[in-house]
Scaffold this active site. Structure first.
Site, PDB file in Angstrom:
ATOM      1  N   LYS A  99      -8.078  10.655 -14.795  1.00 57.25           N
ATOM      2  CA  LYS A  99      -6.818  11.201 -15.311  1.00 57.25           C
ATOM      3  C   LYS A  99      -7.025  11.794 -16.704  1.00 57.25           C
ATOM      4  O   LYS A  99      -6.489  12.855 -17.018  1.00 57.25           O
ATOM      5  CB  LYS A  99      -5.731  10.114 -15.323  1.00 57.25           C
ATOM      6  CG  LYS A  99      -5.285   9.714 -13.916  1.00 57.25           C
ATOM      7  CD  LYS A  99      -4.414   8.455 -13.895  1.00 57.25           C
ATOM      8  CE  LYS A  99      -4.124   8.027 -12.455  1.00 57.25           C
ATOM      9  NZ  LYS A  99      -3.369   6.775 -12.341  1.00 57.25           N
ATOM     10  N   GLN A 158      -1.484   1.584 -15.710  1.00 58.77           N
ATOM     11  CA  GLN A 158      -2.263   1.599 -14.469  1.00 58.77           C
ATOM     12  C   GLN A 158      -2.088   0.294 -13.695  1.00 58.77           C
ATOM     13  O   GLN A 158      -2.260  -0.793 -14.254  1.00 58.77           O
ATOM     14  CB  GLN A 158      -3.750   1.842 -14.798  1.00 58.77           C
ATOM     15  CG  GLN A 158      -4.640   1.998 -13.582  1.00 58.77           C
ATOM     16  CD  GLN A 158      -4.356   3.253 -12.750  1.00 58.77           C
ATOM     17  OE1 GLN A 158      -3.957   4.272 -13.272  1.00 58.77           O
ATOM     18  NE2 GLN A 158      -4.557   3.160 -11.463  1.00 58.77           N
ATOM     19  N   ASP A 191       5.333   7.997 -13.727  1.00 51.18           N
ATOM     20  CA  ASP A 191       4.968   7.357 -12.461  1.00 51.18           C
ATOM     21  C   ASP A 191       6.169   7.271 -11.521  1.00 51.18           C
ATOM     22  O   ASP A 191       6.016   7.066 -10.319  1.00 51.18           O
ATOM     23  CB  ASP A 191       4.480   5.926 -12.718  1.00 51.18           C
ATOM     24  CG  ASP A 191       2.973   5.788 -12.647  1.00 51.18           C
ATOM     25  OD1 ASP A 191       2.354   6.546 -11.884  1.00 51.18           O
ATOM     26  OD2 ASP A 191       2.441   4.917 -13.340  1.00 51.18           O
TER      27      ASP A 191
HETATM   28  N1  GUN Z   1      -2.394   2.432  -9.035  1.00 54.22           N
HETATM   29  C1  GUN Z   1      -2.572   3.064  -7.863  1.00 54.22           C
HETATM   30  N2  GUN Z   1      -1.834   4.199  -7.822  1.00 54.22           N
HETATM   31  C2  GUN Z   1      -1.187   4.272  -9.001  1.00 54.22           C
HETATM   32  C3  GUN Z   1      -0.263   5.213  -9.559  1.00 54.22           C
HETATM   33  O1  GUN Z   1       0.111   6.220  -8.956  1.00 54.22           O
HETATM   34  N3  GUN Z   1       0.167   4.927 -10.807  1.00 54.22           N
HETATM   35  C4  GUN Z   1      -0.210   3.818 -11.488  1.00 54.22           C
HETATM   36  N4  GUN Z   1       0.295   3.628 -12.707  1.00 54.22           N
HETATM   37  N5  GUN Z   1      -1.044   2.935 -10.999  1.00 54.22           N
HETATM   38  C5  GUN Z   1      -1.532   3.166  -9.763  1.00 54.22           C
END
Ligand code: GUN
Length: 291
Positions: free
Chosen positions: A51, A95, A118
């Site tokens: 990311k 995350q 998110d």
């Molecule tokens: N863990 C797996 N997918 C995601 C996501 O889309 N966002 C976040 N914050 N954690 C994740």
């Protein structure tokens, strides 16, 4: 044989579009996303790194906050509160998964709605439920909609089956598929569903978000269906240096010959999650800058 939907290529197009859009904006500051990672889960380390790399490529600033595995809720809350109050931060991403002493629900709800890229907070899920265009939509299901649209798959009036009812994928996915404009007839299945194979075999669009390898076998797939594999499972492998390989929830080898389109793992849904995070971050920035 199915057309394999190239998530990397679609994600690259989205990145290019966002980069161009950002280049056309002259403002006092660049967009900024803050990442919070708690602990050293290897998958989380690699996702956050990816990311950060994509953000830099597009021209989005990122700040990484790493907290120790034994972080307590009040400590995590304090960091989120300071980022909520920081006028230079447009987007906050915590995350998942979080260590077990922390509540994911409380954490996601602590993030201010206008920075919750998110889309996991009560506020944004509520807006999605109401089909409000201001909703930040969870990145994985939003990425799947983008893949479906850009691959020319018609969803209107067709039967979509979502396997999995998680907050991150299954629930928002079902809402998006039934939304006006997508107009699918949606069924959601989960670990207690009876006749899972029969239900899946009726799907024109089958979304597998189970988190277990080989869950969707060829007998569960209708001839000509579009199959979207959300699973990212690490399985041991003697043929890779790391000792593991990534596989989806779908038995790709046997399912692919039956369907019209299918996403691979890796290189299907995964890259789209990152692309949608960037899209949401740019949207948050524009809102904050009054653009
Ligand atoms: N863990 C797996 N997918 C995601 C996501 O889309 N966002 C976040 N914050 N954690 C994740």
């Amino acid at each position: 044989m199915a057309e394999i939907i190239d998530g990397n290529a679609v994600a690259s197009s989205v990145h290019r579009e966002l980069k161009e859009e950002l280049a056309g904006i002259s403002a006092a500051r660049r967009p900024c996303v803050a990442f919070i990672r708690v602990g050293e889960d290897p998958a989380s380390v690699s996702y956050v790194r990816k990311k950060e790399r994509v953000a830099a490529e597009i021209g989005i600033e990122s700040r990484l906050h790493v907290l120790p595995e034994n972080t307590q809720q009040n400590e995590l809350n304090a960091l989120i509160d300071s980022l909520n109050a920081d006028g230079g931060v447009d987007a906050i991403l915590v995350q998942a998964p979080l260590p077990k002493q922390l509540s994911e629900r409380d954490t996601f709800n602590r993030v201010r709605a206008d920075k919750d890229v998110d889309g996991f907070s009560n506020a944004n899920l509520g807006l999605l439920c109401q089909e409000d265009p201001r909703a930040f939509v969870a990145c994985t299901p939003a990425g799947i909609v983008e893949l479906i649209r850009r691959s020319g798959v018609n969803t209107s009036g067709r039967r979509a089956v979502v396997v999995g009812r998680s907050l991150i994928v299954g629930k928002p996915m079902a809402l998006l598929l039934m939304k006006k404009g997508m107009d699918a007839t949606v069924t959601v299945c989960h670990s207690k569903s009876e006749k899972l194979a029969e239900i899946c075999a009726q799907a024109d669009i089958l979304i597998a978000a189970v988190g277990r390898p080989q869950t969707i076998s060829a007998d569960m797939v209708k001839e000509g269906a579009c199959v979207i594999d959300v699973g990212i499972n690490r399985v041991p492998s003697s043929s890779t240096k790391s000792g593991y390989k990534l596989v989806g929830d779908v038995d790709f080898e046997n399912v692919a010959p039956k369907c019209s389109k299918i996403t691979p793992v890796p290189g299907g849904v995964g890259p789209m999650t990152v692309a949608m995070l960037m899209k949401n971050t740019l949207a948050a920035y524009k809102r904050h800058m009054g653009i």
